[in-house]
Design a protein around this motif. Sequence first.
Motif, short mmCIF file in Angstrom:
data_model
loop_
_atom_site.label_atom_id
_atom_site.label_comp_id
_atom_site.label_asym_id
_atom_site.label_seq_id
_atom_site.Cartn_x
_atom_site.Cartn_y
_atom_site.Cartn_z
N MET A 734 0.77 -1.26 -0.03
CA MET A 734 0.01 -0.01 -0.09
C MET A 734 0.90 1.24 0.05
N TYR A 735 2.09 1.16 0.80
CA TYR A 735 2.90 2.44 0.96
C TYR A 735 4.31 1.72 1.01
N ASP A 736 4.91 2.26 -0.20
CA ASP A 736 6.47 1.67 -0.14
C ASP A 736 7.44 2.60 -0.02
N PRO A 737 8.16 2.70 1.24
CA PRO A 737 8.84 4.00 1.62
C PRO A 737 10.32 3.86 0.58
N SER A 738 10.50 2.84 -0.06
CA SER A 738 11.94 2.76 -0.88
C SER A 738 11.55 3.51 -2.32
N GLN A 739 10.53 3.75 -2.36
CA GLN A 739 10.25 4.64 -3.71
C GLN A 739 10.43 6.06 -3.64
#
Length: 765
Positions: A734-739
């Motif tokens: 849902m939420y990818d901090p690596s992007q």
Amino acid sequence: MNRVLKYLLVLVVLASLSSCRLTKYVPENEYLLNKVEVKRDNKKVDVVELEELVQQQPNKSWTFLGRVSLGVYSLSGRDTSKWRNRTLRKMGEPPVIYSYPLRKSTEVQLTRKMANLGYLNAHVTSEVKTKRKRANVTYSVESGPQWTIRNFDVGITDTAIVPMLSHPKLKRLYDVKPGTPFVSALLDGNSEALTEFLRTQGYYNLVKENFYFLVDTTIGNRQVDVTLMARRLDNDTISSKNPAFIRYRIRKVSITSGLDRFDPQSVAEFKQVDSVQYRGLDIIYSKKRHFIRPSVLYANNFVRPGRYYSDCILENTCSSMNGMSAVKQVSVSFQPVDDSLNATLMISPANIYYWQIGVDGTNSAGDLGMASHISFQDRNAFNGSETFGIKLNGAFESIKANDDYGIADDIYYEYGGELSLMFPQFLFPFIPEKQRQQVGASTVFSVSLNWRDRPEYDRRFFSMDWKYKWSALRKRLNYTFDLYNINYVVTPRTSAWFDQYLEQKNSALLRESYKDQLITRSSFQVCYASILGKQAQIQGFTIQTSIDLAGTLPSLVSHFSGRETRNGSYEMFGIPFAQYAKFCFDYTKLFPIDRYNVIAAHAGFGIACPYGNSSVVPFEQQFFAGGPNSVRGWNSRTLGPGSYASQGSSDFINQTGDLKLLANLEYRLKTESILEYALFIDAGNVWNIKDYENKSDGRFYSDTFVEQFALAYGLGIRPNLGFLLIRLDAGLKMYDPSQSADRWNITHHSLKRDLAIHFAVGYPF
């Protein structure tokens, strides 16, 4: 397999679309029970408790799909001689036919329930509406005012019991204040607490029914006076004194050790017996074979001469005896003699020798191999239920040639073994006898060796462990104390390509992971469960915490010896030893909605700090995120640390951290006898607490860590077989901090990139 799944999917769809045929097998002038609803005018009354008393429930419904099981049953024909019709009926569920007697019985049950809650003037009515061979039933509960307790007294006059009533464990008897709601569960709880306490004080024959309550409802103003009384036998019976109020001591204890009444050979061996007296116990053995030596039987038996009878010592004895690996079953019986009890223990032996062989096929990125193991246990090694175990394992894998890695076609081998010895008590100098005989206590020693030979490197693993385990609070509280654990890892050979690979990666963590390592640690773990058994799946909470401390003893030895290497670190056996401290905490709470629906919440925290002789926590002791028990939108070891972006499947070694934060929320729905669903949302990540080369995005900062929480949501399907729950969870990012951009991803998913499938056994938390 795909064809089977396809047919099952078609069957489910047809069943869900066949709502117009659900009344196919409802007899003429009868009705399908379509809906049941309980309404109450008092929101203080838990509607879930009322719904559980409904005597007749509709056919179970699947989420979003309706009554699939009833639909499957309705797809069958009337000719049951045909295999197709019989199969559909077995797979499905017959219609629930509305019953007037059960409706009226429910009214009675609801009225009684309201009276038990203190609503003595409650009024319950029901209404049924029928349409198109379907019946909807509504129960209406009008509570009226709740009655309260004006005075609560204890009217027990027994001269032996009265002094015990002031014990702190009976404090609840005196906590009933004026104005307390007149609830039967409160009164029952008081009588149960009193009965349970007195049964630990020698009252062997006492049961809850020996106490009753005098209730005076004539004082008006919707108030009652309650008096707790003791019930004795009438004077004209055989005994003028009720045996329930006799306080019994244990007089004689006899133990028959090693007899299995259902084994003809065991029965034949006991035709000639030996009798041994040990510290007041009469122990009977077979003359041919002494099963468990007397000192161990004494240590695990708490029913001893001279003690008052107690449910606790009986429960501790059964738990401790059944916990011994050499024991299949223990039965305890008592024979009253005047004001004493003679106790008889029958201990049946388990299978002493145990063998296990396993073979598994492996497939790692197309490289095929095989792994196998063989293990043996002697569960009564020294006639004290000591368990001696030996395990041998081996594996090989055929590795394809790779010019980029400098690898030719080769075979990868791994083999090793483990020795272990478990004693059913504490073994440590200077421990008092009472502590050595702790319920559920055990001491475990183990040692293992493992060889791993790959084209890139050879590694050797050596491990030794010395730990203690014990429990308390009837096994709700469990302790594990790892007194000392040693892990010694050496890499005697690395290939030229692998050396170059380590240099190119320029990662301190990666290089440290393949250095020779010596980890000596001590740890302490505590786990508490508020509820045990089947109920633990739908309510209660668990807390698990642990602390590890590594390198303390080698550090003391090295400092006193003054041996120091050139770079300022200390060594033992020529290897710098690791020093770190690690703390973990996990909390899980279940919120039951009804008997089919539960919300489960979990929070986890962990931190590991290197110090002294180490600048990096060893790879095996670091935290990772992703996987079936973590953030399920990512596979294991593919998330984090922080906003670090993975460089590929081989980059997992860099995706670890010193700090872990995790939160999970899961809605669990049981719709069929064995089938469960789950909807979940997971949040969490791992971080580093210091800077490492090439991992600057993984450092924890208080002002940015919230932005680095990964989020995932998904669906789980879980067959629950009772003794085993099989879990298949599908999670989406849902939420990818690596992007760097477009971190939120809710509506536009790439299944190849964002979907993770997890297969596991048991609940995730």
